[in-house]
Design a protein around this motif. Structure first.
Motif, PDB file in Angstrom:
ATOM      1  N   UNK A 339      46.135  82.233  37.177  1.00 58.96           N
ATOM      2  CA  UNK A 339      45.168  81.614  36.265  1.00 58.96           C
ATOM      3  C   UNK A 339      45.713  80.307  35.704  1.00 58.96           C
ATOM      4  N   UNK A 340      47.001  80.274  35.340  1.00 58.23           N
ATOM      5  CA  UNK A 340      47.589  79.055  34.786  1.00 58.23           C
ATOM      6  C   UNK A 340      47.661  77.971  35.842  1.00 58.23           C
ATOM      7  N   UNK A 341      48.053  78.345  37.083  1.00 54.00           N
ATOM      8  CA  UNK A 341      48.139  77.353  38.155  1.00 54.00           C
ATOM      9  C   UNK A 341      46.754  76.850  38.574  1.00 54.00           C
ATOM     10  N   UNK A 342      45.738  77.671  38.363  1.00 49.49           N
ATOM     11  CA  UNK A 342      44.371  77.275  38.720  1.00 49.49           C
ATOM     12  C   UNK A 342      43.750  76.366  37.647  1.00 49.49           C
ATOM     13  N   UNK A 343      43.919  76.741  36.383  1.00 52.22           N
ATOM     14  CA  UNK A 343      43.287  75.979  35.306  1.00 52.22           C
ATOM     15  C   UNK A 343      44.115  74.780  34.862  1.00 52.22           C
ATOM     16  N   UNK A 344      45.444  74.824  35.060  1.00 49.06           N
ATOM     17  CA  UNK A 344      46.315  73.734  34.583  1.00 49.06           C
ATOM     18  C   UNK A 344      47.170  73.219  35.737  1.00 49.06           C
ATOM     19  N   UNK A 345      46.554  72.890  36.816  1.00 46.84           N
ATOM     20  CA  UNK A 345      47.276  72.374  37.969  1.00 46.84           C
ATOM     21  C   UNK A 345      47.612  70.910  37.706  1.00 46.84           C
ATOM     22  N   UNK A 346      48.938  70.636  37.531  1.00 47.01           N
ATOM     23  CA  UNK A 346      49.333  69.294  37.125  1.00 47.01           C
ATOM     24  C   UNK A 346      49.098  68.273  38.231  1.00 47.01           C
ATOM     25  N   UNK A 347      49.247  68.644  39.488  1.00 48.58           N
ATOM     26  CA  UNK A 347      49.063  67.690  40.574  1.00 48.58           C
ATOM     27  C   UNK A 347      47.590  67.283  40.711  1.00 48.58           C
ATOM     28  N   UNK A 348      46.705  68.248  40.588  1.00 43.05           N
ATOM     29  CA  UNK A 348      45.273  67.921  40.646  1.00 43.05           C
ATOM     30  C   UNK A 348      44.862  67.056  39.459  1.00 43.05           C
ATOM     31  N   UNK A 355      47.337  59.022  38.633  1.00 43.19           N
ATOM     32  CA  UNK A 355      48.791  59.009  38.472  1.00 43.19           C
ATOM     33  C   UNK A 355      49.448  59.658  39.706  1.00 43.19           C
ATOM     34  N   UNK A 356      50.752  59.337  39.889  1.00 40.40           N
ATOM     35  CA  UNK A 356      51.483  59.906  41.026  1.00 40.40           C
ATOM     36  C   UNK A 356      51.905  61.343  40.742  1.00 40.40           C
ATOM     37  N   UNK A 357      52.093  62.122  41.807  1.00 36.18           N
ATOM     38  CA  UNK A 357      52.552  63.505  41.654  1.00 36.18           C
ATOM     39  C   UNK A 357      53.403  63.844  42.892  1.00 36.18           C
ATOM     40  N   UNK A 358      54.360  64.756  42.750  1.00 29.20           N
ATOM     41  CA  UNK A 358      55.290  65.054  43.868  1.00 29.20           C
ATOM     42  C   UNK A 358      54.612  65.855  44.974  1.00 29.20           C
ATOM     43  N   UNK A 359      55.094  65.643  46.201  1.00 29.38           N
ATOM     44  CA  UNK A 359      54.628  66.378  47.367  1.00 29.38           C
ATOM     45  C   UNK A 359      55.806  67.117  48.000  1.00 29.38           C
ATOM     46  N   UNK A 360      55.541  68.190  48.726  1.00 27.37           N
ATOM     47  CA  UNK A 360      56.632  68.871  49.451  1.00 27.37           C
ATOM     48  C   UNK A 360      57.282  67.934  50.486  1.00 27.37           C
ATOM     49  N   UNK A 361      58.469  68.346  50.920  1.00 27.81           N
ATOM     50  CA  UNK A 361      59.236  67.498  51.852  1.00 27.81           C
ATOM     51  C   UNK A 361      58.486  67.300  53.163  1.00 27.81           C
ATOM     52  N   UNK A 362      57.942  68.338  53.718  1.00 23.41           N
ATOM     53  CA  UNK A 362      57.219  68.253  54.985  1.00 23.41           C
ATOM     54  C   UNK A 362      55.786  68.777  54.779  1.00 23.41           C
ATOM     55  N   UNK A 363      54.921  67.948  54.230  1.00 20.13           N
ATOM     56  CA  UNK A 363      53.557  68.443  53.973  1.00 20.13           C
ATOM     57  C   UNK A 363      52.790  68.606  55.269  1.00 20.13           C
ATOM     58  N   UNK A 364      51.904  69.571  55.271  1.00 25.09           N
ATOM     59  CA  UNK A 364      51.056  69.796  56.428  1.00 25.09           C
ATOM     60  C   UNK A 364      49.908  68.770  56.435  1.00 25.09           C
TER      61      UNK A 364
END
Length: 590
Positions: A339-348, A355-364
Motif C-alpha cells: 500500500x505504501x509503495x502504491x500510494x507513495x511511489x517516489x519515482x512515479x 524531477x530525476x529518479x534512480x533506475x536499476x543498473x540493467x533496466x528491462x
C-alpha cells in the motif's frame, strides 16, 4: 273580323313609334347624375383602387341610387357614425351625403379611416373653402366634393392644404390627380419637436451662424432629415438650457396632449396602453444592467485557479497507474506491491513533477518504455502549468461575474435607478421587490444620468444596448474598462423603441416610410457609430480616463505565497508522519 285585325296592327305600330320617340329623348337629370357619378368613381378607382364603400347619411341621397350598380361591398351609416371599431383590412372610399353627414364618434374608427379618401356631396349653400377648412381641422385631407350642378357641368373640387386657396376645381375629363400626397411638400410649414437632450440620441446645440438651436443625434437626425425631405420647418422652443436632460416620459405626455408633432426621444412599447402615439419601431434592443468590471484576482488565488478538479483527478489517476507499472515492470512480478509503495511511489511522483529518479543498473525494455511515458507526461504537465502561471501572472483573471440578481445582492454593488422608471417597472411587474432590495433610487433624472455618464463604479445601472455602444466606444480610451454590459441580468431581453408622434398625425405614414428607408440604407447604423464623436464634438463627453490610476503589482509579496507555504508545510508534515511509520514498522520487524 278583318277590321279588328287591321285595328290591332295599326295600334301596335302607333305604340312602336311612340316608344321609339321616347328612347330618342335625352336622359332625365337623375339618370345623368348617376352616369356622371359612376364615371367619377371609376376615375377614383383608376387612381388608387378601393374595395369597400362607406356611405354616411340617410335617404334621400344621391349616392343611394348607386347601390345596385356598385360592384364592391358597401356599408351604410345613416346616422353618421359607426357603433364598433373599423376592423376591415381593406382600402375604403367614404361617400358623404352632405357637408355634415359624417359625424364619426368612434375614436378607433377615426384613426383607421383618417387617410381614407372622401367624396362629399355639397348642399347649395356650402362653399368648398369652408368644407376644406372643416376637414383640415379634423386632420383629414383626402377630400373631394361636388355640387348639385355636377350632372350638367362635370366639374368638382378637391382640397389642397398648402396653397393660398385651399381647393382646386377639376373637370371630369381632366388628367390631373384628384387625391394627392399633400404632405410631401409642406411649403415650409412647421413641425413641432422637443429633444430630451439624452446623449447620444438627441443633443441640443446653438448654431453659430444663425444663433438658433439645432438637434444632433441618431434620433434627432431622423427628425432633421424628414423635415428637409418634406420641405418643412423644424420648430424648437427658445428657452433650452443646453445639457439639462428632460425625462422622456414628460415629452411623451406632451406629445399625447398634442403639444408636439414629432418628439426627438424614444419610448418603449412594453409599458404602453395603446400605440396611437408611437411610430413604427425605430430600434430593437435589450435593456440590461451595466455592471462594474470585477477586480483582478489576487496572485495568491492563482495557484488554486490553475488546478482544475478534473485535471487534478486525471493526474492522480496517472500517478497510480504509473506506480503499478513501475512496481510490476522492475521484476515482472507483484512481490514488491504494498500500500505504501502504491500510494507513495517516489519515482512515479518525481517523474510526473519533472524531477530525476534512480533506475536499476540493467533496466528491462518494459521499464524503459514506462519511464519514457512518465517523462512525456511530466513534460506536458509542467509545460502546461508554467504557461498557466505566466499567463495569469501577466494578466490575472477577474473575480467571478454576477450572473443573477442573487449574485448582485451578494456583491458590494447596488442598482442605481430613477424613481419614475422604478415605479413603471414595478407596475409592469418587470422588476419585483425581491429583485429590488439593493436599489439606490434617484429622484432627479438629470442627476441619475450624470452619475452613469461619469462611470461611478459604486453602482450598477440599467441601460439599453443602443446606449451601451457609446459607453463601450468611450471606454476604448481608458487604460482599462470600468463597466461591462451584462447579458445575463436583464430587465427586457428584447424591447422595441419607437418615436412618439402626435395622435392623428396626418403624415404619420410618410414619417414611418422615411424611417424605414433610413434603416434600410444603413443611416441608422452610421449615426449610431459616430454618436460618441458627436458627443465629444459638442463638448458633452470628454476624452478622459475614468478608470482611475491603479498601480500595477509588478512584484510578488510574501502574502501572495501563503497558500504555497501552507501546502509545503503540510507536505513536509505528511512526509515526516510516513517516515516515522516506516521507522516504527522497521523496529517492529526486528
Amino acid at each position: 273580323m278583318h277590321l279588328v285585325s287591321i285595328a290591332i296592327i295599326l295600334g301596335w305600330q302607333c305604340l312602336r313609334l311612340h316608344c321609339t320617340q321616347l328612347s330618342a329623348l335625352p336622359p332625365q337629370p337623375d339618370e345623368q347624375l348617376q352616369q356622371q357619378l359612376l364615371l367619377l368613381l371609376e376615375r377614383i378607382r383608376l387612381e388608387r383602387s378601393y374595395d369597400t364603400v362607406l356611405i354616411y347619411g340617410g335617404a334621400p341621397c344621391v349616392f343611394h341610387s348607386l347601390l345596385q350598380q356598385l360592384e364592391v361591398p358597401t356599408v351604410l351609416l345613416s346616422k353618421g357614425s359607426s357603433h364598433s371599431d373599423w376592423d376591415f383590412g381593406s382600402e375604403p372610399l367614404l361617400l358623404s351625403c352632405g357637408a355634415t353627414a359624417e359625424q364619426e364618434h368612434n375614436s378607433r374608427t377615426l384613426t383607421k379611416l383618417q387617410q381614407a379618401r372622401r367624396l362629399v356631396h355639397l348642399e347649395a349653400d356650402v362653399s368648398p373653402q369652408w368644407l376644406c377648412e372643416d376637414y383640415f381641422a379634423r386632420e383629414q385631407h383626402n377630400v373631394a366634393m361636388l355640387h348639385a350642378d355636377f350632372a350638367t357641368t362635370g366639374s368638382f373640387f378637391s382640397c389642397r392644404c398648402f396653397q393660398q386657396e385651399n381647393h382646386v376645381q377639376i373637370e371630369l375629363q381632366d388628367s390631373s390627380l384628384i387625391y394627392v400626397q399633400q404632405f410631401r411638400n409642406m411649403q415650409g410649414a412647421s413641425i413641432r419637436s422637443e429633444a430630451d437632450q439624452l446623449p447620444p440620441r438627441a443633443m441640443i446645440y446653438r448654431d453659430v451662424e444663425s444663433g438658433k438651436f439645432r438637434m444632433l443625434g441618431y434620433v434627432s437626425n431622423l427628425v432633421n432629415t424628414f423635415v428637409e425631405r418634406v420641405n418643412a420647418t423644424l420648430e424648437l422652443r427658445d428657452d433650452y438650457e443646453i445639457g439639462l436632460i428632460t425625462y422622456h416620459g414628460d415629452i411623451v405626455n406632451w406629445t399625447q396632449h398634442n403639444l408636439l408633432d414629432v418628439a426627438a426621444t424614444l419610448s418603449t412599447t412594453m409599458l404602453a396602453d395603446n400605440f396611437d402615439y408611437l411610430s413604427y419601431p425605430y430600434l430593437t434592443t435589450s435593456y440590461c444592467l451595466m455592471i462594474p468590471v470585477p477586480a483582478p484576482m489576487p496572485y495568491k488565488k492563482i495557484y488554486i485557479v490553475i488546478v482544475q478538479p478534473l485535471v487534478l483527478g486525471l493526474l492522480v489517476l496517472f500517478f497510480l497507474v504509473f506506480s503499478l507499472l513501475l512496481i510490476y515492470s522492475e521484476e515482472l512480478s507483484w512481490r514488491d506491491l504494498s500500500l505504501a509503495n502504491f500510494l507513495l511511489n517516489d519515482r512515479s511522483l518525481r517523474g510526473l513533477l519533472g524531477q530525476s529518479f534512480p533506475l536499476p543498473a540493467n533496466p528491462s525494455r518494459h521499464l524503459k518504455a514506462i519511464c519514457f511515458l512518465i517523462c512525456f507526461a511530466s513534460i506536458m504537465t509542467t509545460t502546461m502549468y508554467v504557461s498557466y502561471l505566466q499567463a495569469y501572472f501577466t494578466h490575472p483573471p477577474l473575480e467571478p461575474l454576477p450572473r443573477s440578481y442573487a449574485d448582485l445582492r451578494a456583491s458590494p454593488y447596488r442598482i442605481a435607478i430613477h424613481r419614475r422608471e422604478l415605479n413603471a417597472l414595478l407596475k409592469g411587474r418587470n422588476l419585483t421587490t425581491a429583485n429590488g432590495t439593493n436599489l439606490y433610487v434617484q429622484d432627479s433624472w438629470h442627476n441619475f444620468i450624470q452619475l452613469r455618464d461619469f462611470f461611478n463604479a459604486s453602482y450598477a445601472y440599467p441601460v439599453t444596448r443602443a446606449r451601451w455602444y457609446s459607453y463601450a466606444e468611450q471606454q476604448r480610451f481608458f487604460k482599462r474598462p470600468v463597466f461591462y454590459y451584462s447579458s445575463d441580468i436583464c430587465i427586457y431581453r428584447q424591447i422595441f423603441l419607437c418615436i412618439p408622434l402626435r395622435p392623428h398625425l396626418p403624415y404619420r405614414d410618410l414619417f414611418e416610410e422615411h424611417m424605414q428607408l433610413m434603416q434600410e440604407f444603413g443611416m441608422l447604423k452610421f449615426w449610431m457609430g459616430r454618436s460618441f464623436f458627436d458627443m465629444v464634438h459638442l463638448g458633452l463627453s470628454l476624452l478622459k480616463d475614468y478608470s482611475g490610476h491603479q498601480p500595477d503589482e509588478d512584484a510578488l509579496y510574501l502574502r501572495d505565497l501563503t497558500l504555497i507555504l501552507y501546502f509545503f508545510l503540510a507536505g513536509h508534515l505528511f512526509a515526516c508522519f510516513v517516515f516515522f511509520i516506516e521507522l516504527y514498522r522497521g523496529k517492529a520487524r526486528r
